[in-house]
Scaffold this motif. Structure first.
Motif, short mmCIF file in Angstrom:
data_model
loop_
_atom_site.label_atom_id
_atom_site.label_comp_id
_atom_site.label_asym_id
_atom_site.label_seq_id
_atom_site.Cartn_x
_atom_site.Cartn_y
_atom_site.Cartn_z
N ALA A 20 0.82 -1.21 0.00
CA ALA A 20 0.00 0.00 0.00
C ALA A 20 0.85 1.26 0.00
O ALA A 20 0.51 2.24 -0.65
CB ALA A 20 -0.94 0.01 1.19
N LEU A 21 1.96 1.24 0.73
CA LEU A 21 2.71 2.47 0.90
C LEU A 21 3.83 2.64 -0.13
O LEU A 21 4.23 3.75 -0.43
CB LEU A 21 3.31 2.55 2.31
N ASN A 24 2.32 0.31 -4.60
CA ASN A 24 1.20 0.94 -5.30
C ASN A 24 1.55 2.31 -5.84
O ASN A 24 0.89 2.81 -6.74
CB ASN A 24 0.02 1.10 -4.33
N ARG A 25 2.57 2.94 -5.30
CA ARG A 25 2.90 4.30 -5.72
C ARG A 25 3.92 4.32 -6.85
O ARG A 25 4.19 5.35 -7.42
CB ARG A 25 3.46 5.09 -4.53
N VAL A 26 4.53 3.18 -7.14
CA VAL A 26 5.58 3.16 -8.15
C VAL A 26 4.95 3.00 -9.53
O VAL A 26 4.09 2.16 -9.74
CB VAL A 26 6.56 2.00 -7.88
N ASN A 27 5.36 3.85 -10.46
CA ASN A 27 4.79 3.83 -11.79
C ASN A 27 5.82 3.26 -12.78
O ASN A 27 6.72 3.95 -13.21
CB ASN A 27 4.42 5.26 -12.17
N LEU A 34 1.87 -3.35 -12.88
CA LEU A 34 1.35 -3.02 -11.55
C LEU A 34 1.48 -4.25 -10.65
O LEU A 34 0.56 -5.03 -10.54
CB LEU A 34 -0.13 -2.64 -11.63
#
Lengths: 173, 277
Positions: A20-21, A24-27, A34
């Motif tokens: 979650a931290l 999920n934030r890595v693009n 994903l």
């Protein structure tokens, strides 16, 4: 026994936070990849866990993930399908004499070939269900499938590399 | 009866699977009914506290960028300050009057969680009902449209942004005033589509697409994006365009939540008209 339960709970919390931290934030690749590494918590459940328990744990894991992504039911549904099929995949891949009681579903215990088969089938199932529920249309089916495939690859790499990093081979020996 | 129990015992795994799966689908498809699912979204306390903590940490690494934005915004505000104007005529006196009434009230909020890489992205903000935020309010960033508030708790709120395939607001071509429908195809965080422009509309690349003000939440004329590609298929009844979104959704720091102070008055009036007329 208590140690096993405690280990699994700690792993569950740790993976959920990492997913979650951080993940999920890595693009990566413009949102094409994903990875969902939290499913490692379900894959690592001991081989002889009762099937109903696997289902309930999978459901809870998915629902916890849903809380972080504001998508009620989406991850839970994908995890359930995976949790339902996990014991089947294990029995299909089982060695001729069946699993030893000390066997664990890890690279160190059952070897890379076994693990790659086991994890790739289940990860792929999870990701396919997840991305199809998320999009829920036939239009972009090819794109959805591609995203699922590429993401599953990312998840697998993270999980296998993670195992080599976390487990001490001497201790497992 | 006994055979029923035997049946349940024999297929308990399959039955459990079906029951839980049914529950999942129930959760999935009652999403529009948002009060009921309030505990499974990121405005719940534990999750939002966690996001807030993580953000505190990550913010140190982005202070440069945040400072730039704030400085820019500061400059914009300074430009509007009465002190930066010089009196050119002495015979006109401004008296505090009642001609202007405040319609929109802005509250600043911080983005504590954000994603752009899924089909259904959501943004979590650190302001909730305690700060006057309520469901349906518009969210803007640097006077550009971001989305609308979807769920609120006491201290946090979840925003449905333009980069979510479920959000399809009506929009306006600024020059001609023609109305279209915005749609996010779901692959790039900086690109959207507008459908249903009438065939006779004169469109050009670079034209602004803005909010309509018909939906009672967004103020009129908030910039959404600029046209990058026009698709005028002769066989189609409408013109479809691709637009570059003006808001950079992948690097949102601070946003403003817009409260429409005249919303209730407008709603009360509109409700007088029977629905079937």
């Amino acid at each position: 026994m208590i140690r096993v339960i405690l280990n699994n709970i700690l792993r569950f919390v740790f993976l959920l936070l990492v997913q979650a931290l951080i993940v999920n934030r890595v693009n990566i690749l413009d949102g094409l990849m994903l990875p969902f590494v939290y499913i490692f918590a379900i894959l690592m459940l001991p081989l002889h866990t009762p099937r109903w328990l696997v289902l309930i744990i999978a459901f809870a894991t998915g629902l916890a993930m849903d809380m972080f992504t504001s998508t009620p039911g989406m991850h839970a549904s994908a995890c359930l399908v995976m949790g339902f099929l996990q014991p089947h995949v294990q029995s299909v891949l089982s060695p001729r004499e069946g699993y030893e009681f000390t066997d664990k579903p890890t690279v160190q215990s059952l070897g890379l070939t076994w693990y790659a088969m086991f994890a790739s089938v289940l990860t792929l199932i999870h990701h396919l269900v997840l991305f199809n529920i998320e999009y829920f249309k036939f239009e972009g089916l090819a794109m959805t499938l591609l995203t699922a495939l590429v993401s599953a690859l990312g998840t697998l790499i993270l999980m296998i590399v993670g195992q080599y990093l976390i487990f001490n081979p001497k201790k497992q020996g | 009866m006994r055979s029923l129990f035997q049946f349940i015992y024999r297929f308990h795994v399959g039955l459990l699977f079906l029951v839980l799966q049914a529950l999942c689908f129930y959760l999935l498809f009652q999403q529009n009914n948002f009060h009921k699912t309030i505990f499974i979204n990121s405005s719940n306390k534990v999750v939002s506290e966690l996001f807030a903590k993580r953000n505190n940490l990550a913010d140190y690494l982005r202070l440069d960028e945040i400072n730039d934005t704030l400085a820019w915004e500061n400059a914009q505000l300074k430009n509007r300050d009465p002190r930066s104007f010089v009196k050119l005529q002495n015979d006109l006196v401004m008296i505090d009057d009642t001609i202007l009434g405040r319609k929109y009230l802005y509250t600043s909020a911080k983005v504590i969680n954000n994603s752009v890489n899924k089909k259904s992205n959501y943004i979590t903000l650190n302001k909730g009902t305690k700060h006057g935020v309520s469901e349906g309010m518009a969210v803007v960033s640097l006077d550009k449209a971001v989305g609308i508030v979807r769920h609120v708790s006491d201290h946090f709120s979840v925003v449905l942004p333009l980069v979510n395939t479920k959000f399809q607001p009506s929009v306006k071509h600024k020059k001609s005033g023609e109305i279209g429908v915005f749609y996010w195809p779901g692959n790039r965080p900086d690109e959207g589509e507008v459908h249903d422009f009438a065939k006779y509309t004169v469109l050009q690349k670079g034209d602004s697409i803005v909010t309509t003000g018909y939906s009672s939440y967004f103020p009129e004329g908030i910039l959404i994006g600029t046209i990058s590609e026009i698709n005028n298929d002769p066989g189609d009844d409408f013109i479809q365009v691709t637009i570059n979104l003006s808001t950079q959704f992948d690097r949102l720091n601070y946003v403003n939540v817009v409260q429409n102070l005249m919303l209730e008055e407008r709603k009360a009036l509109e409700d007088l008209v029977p629905k079937d007329e």
